[in-house]
Design an enzyme around this catalytic site. Sequence first.
Site, PDB file in Angstrom:
ATOM      1  N   LYS A  46       0.819  -1.188   0.000  1.00  0.00           N
ATOM      2  CA  LYS A  46       0.000   0.000   0.000  1.00  0.00           C
ATOM      3  C   LYS A  46       0.866   1.257   0.000  1.00  0.00           C
ATOM      4  CE  LYS A  46      -2.957  -2.446   3.222  1.00  0.00           C
ATOM      5  NZ  LYS A  46      -3.164  -2.641   4.670  1.00  0.00           N
ATOM      6  N   GLU A 102       7.522   2.386  -6.256  1.00  0.00           N
ATOM      7  CA  GLU A 102       7.653   1.902  -4.881  1.00  0.00           C
ATOM      8  C   GLU A 102       7.899   3.074  -3.931  1.00  0.00           C
ATOM      9  OE1 GLU A 102       6.970   0.069  -2.609  1.00  0.00           O
ATOM     10  OE2 GLU A 102       8.323  -1.653  -2.425  1.00  0.00           O
ATOM     11  N   ASP A 103       7.556   2.879  -2.674  1.00  0.00           N
ATOM     12  CA  ASP A 103       7.774   3.948  -1.691  1.00  0.00           C
ATOM     13  C   ASP A 103       9.231   4.033  -1.252  1.00  0.00           C
ATOM     14  OD1 ASP A 103       7.675   1.529  -0.307  1.00  0.00           O
ATOM     15  OD2 ASP A 103       6.170   2.161   1.140  1.00  0.00           O
ATOM     16  N   ASP A 106      14.748  -0.654   0.427  1.00  0.00           N
ATOM     17  CA  ASP A 106      15.488  -0.853   1.674  1.00  0.00           C
ATOM     18  C   ASP A 106      16.482  -1.997   1.460  1.00  0.00           C
ATOM     19  OD1 ASP A 106      15.867  -0.295   4.473  1.00  0.00           O
ATOM     20  OD2 ASP A 106      14.595  -1.978   4.977  1.00  0.00           O
ATOM     21  N   ASP A 164       4.265   3.563   6.364  1.00  0.00           N
ATOM     22  CA  ASP A 164       3.620   3.274   7.642  1.00  0.00           C
ATOM     23  C   ASP A 164       4.566   2.712   8.688  1.00  0.00           C
ATOM     24  OD1 ASP A 164       3.891   0.700   6.253  1.00  0.00           O
ATOM     25  OD2 ASP A 164       2.718  -0.096   7.918  1.00  0.00           O
ATOM     26  N   ARG A 170       0.295   6.607   7.451  1.00  0.00           N
ATOM     27  CA  ARG A 170       0.351   6.723   5.987  1.00  0.00           C
ATOM     28  C   ARG A 170      -0.225   8.051   5.513  1.00  0.00           C
ATOM     29  NH1 ARG A 170       1.648   1.622   3.924  1.00  0.00           N
ATOM     30  NH2 ARG A 170       0.748  -0.174   4.982  1.00  0.00           N
TER      31      ARG A 170
HETATM   32  P1  IMP Z   1      12.791  -4.205   1.359  1.00  0.00           P
HETATM   33  O1  IMP Z   1      12.205  -5.479   0.839  1.00  0.00           O
HETATM   34  O2  IMP Z   1      13.681  -4.442   2.543  1.00  0.00           O
HETATM   35  O3  IMP Z   1      13.460  -3.358   0.310  1.00  0.00           O
HETATM   36  O4  IMP Z   1      11.611  -3.397   2.012  1.00  0.00           O
HETATM   37  C1  IMP Z   1      10.775  -2.648   1.303  1.00  0.00           C
HETATM   38  C2  IMP Z   1       9.524  -2.348   2.088  1.00  0.00           C
HETATM   39  O5  IMP Z   1       9.777  -2.225   3.499  1.00  0.00           O
HETATM   40  C3  IMP Z   1       9.017  -1.017   1.653  1.00  0.00           C
HETATM   41  O6  IMP Z   1       8.142  -1.166   0.572  1.00  0.00           O
HETATM   42  C4  IMP Z   1       8.316  -0.513   2.895  1.00  0.00           C
HETATM   43  O7  IMP Z   1       7.002  -1.007   2.923  1.00  0.00           O
HETATM   44  C5  IMP Z   1       9.075  -1.138   4.038  1.00  0.00           C
HETATM   45  N1  IMP Z   1      10.035  -0.166   4.616  1.00  0.00           N
HETATM   46  C6  IMP Z   1      11.374  -0.192   4.531  1.00  0.00           C
HETATM   47  N2  IMP Z   1      11.929   0.859   5.171  1.00  0.00           N
HETATM   48  C7  IMP Z   1      10.893   1.579   5.653  1.00  0.00           C
HETATM   49  C8  IMP Z   1      10.807   2.812   6.407  1.00  0.00           C
HETATM   50  O8  IMP Z   1      11.785   3.487   6.771  1.00  0.00           O
HETATM   51  N3  IMP Z   1       9.549   3.226   6.723  1.00  0.00           N
HETATM   52  C9  IMP Z   1       8.425   2.551   6.362  1.00  0.00           C
HETATM   53  N4  IMP Z   1       8.453   1.413   5.644  1.00  0.00           N
HETATM   54  C10 IMP Z   1       9.682   0.921   5.301  1.00  0.00           C
HETATM   55 MG    MG Z   2       5.878  -1.047   0.827  1.00  0.00          MG
END
Ligand code: IMP
Ligand code: MG
Length: 187
Positions: A46, A102-103, A106, A164, A170
């Site tokens: 979301k 994507e938001d 990470d 979130d 959000r």
């Molecule tokens: P990844 O798979 O570790 O790259 O994580 C990606 C997802 O983790 C993002 O789409 C976010 O939903 C969540 N996420 C990672 N870092 C943050 C943050 O600082 N705040 C909120 N959500 C995060």
């Molecule tokens: Mg996300």
Amino acid sequence: MSNNMLDDISEVFFSREQLAEMTKRIGSEISRDFADKNLLMVSVLKGSVVFMADLMRNITIPCRIDFITAASYGAGTSSSGNVDITKDLSEDVKGYDILIVEDILDSGNTLQKLSDFLMTKNPSSITICTLLDKPSRRSPDVKISAKYIGAEVRDEFVVGYGLDYNQKYRNLPFIGILKPEAIENNK
Ligand code: IMP
Ligand code: MG
């Protein structure tokens, strides 16, 4: 106890105005780069909905939109390597140039799994656009990278503008850092 989300924020990272500038800049880059392509924007639910809504209105070429949900098991502030597609796209992507919206990037596990999954649907191409990037957090086995990035951020957990913490914050119109006590109270 206060019910105002603003009381839970210790620092504003990106203001409304800065976010508006980022979406405008990225929107014009995409409009230029995809001018001769068949753009399909895929919003990752979301977290990217707010960014998606602003970004698409800064794109001046025709485009389609679709939505996908990827769930990474385990709550908390970091994702695991296990990613499930819990809501698939609603239309065929053959012949389309997909732009994943994507938001935040990470560890990169979510977008790696998502790109691999979308690739099996035979689109013409896949490009990644992320509002925020935390390069210091990337998993060593992640191969994907984002072509369009709003801003790089240091390793801090941020909320707002779609992002979130346990489904909360959000709807904040800016991006900020949570106070440690807010993390405790919302666990
Ligand atoms: P990844 O798979 O570790 O790259 O994580 C990606 C997802 O983790 C993002 O789409 C976010 O939903 C969540 N996420 C990672 N870092 C943050 C943050 O600082 N705040 C909120 N959500 C995060
Ligand atoms: Mg996300």
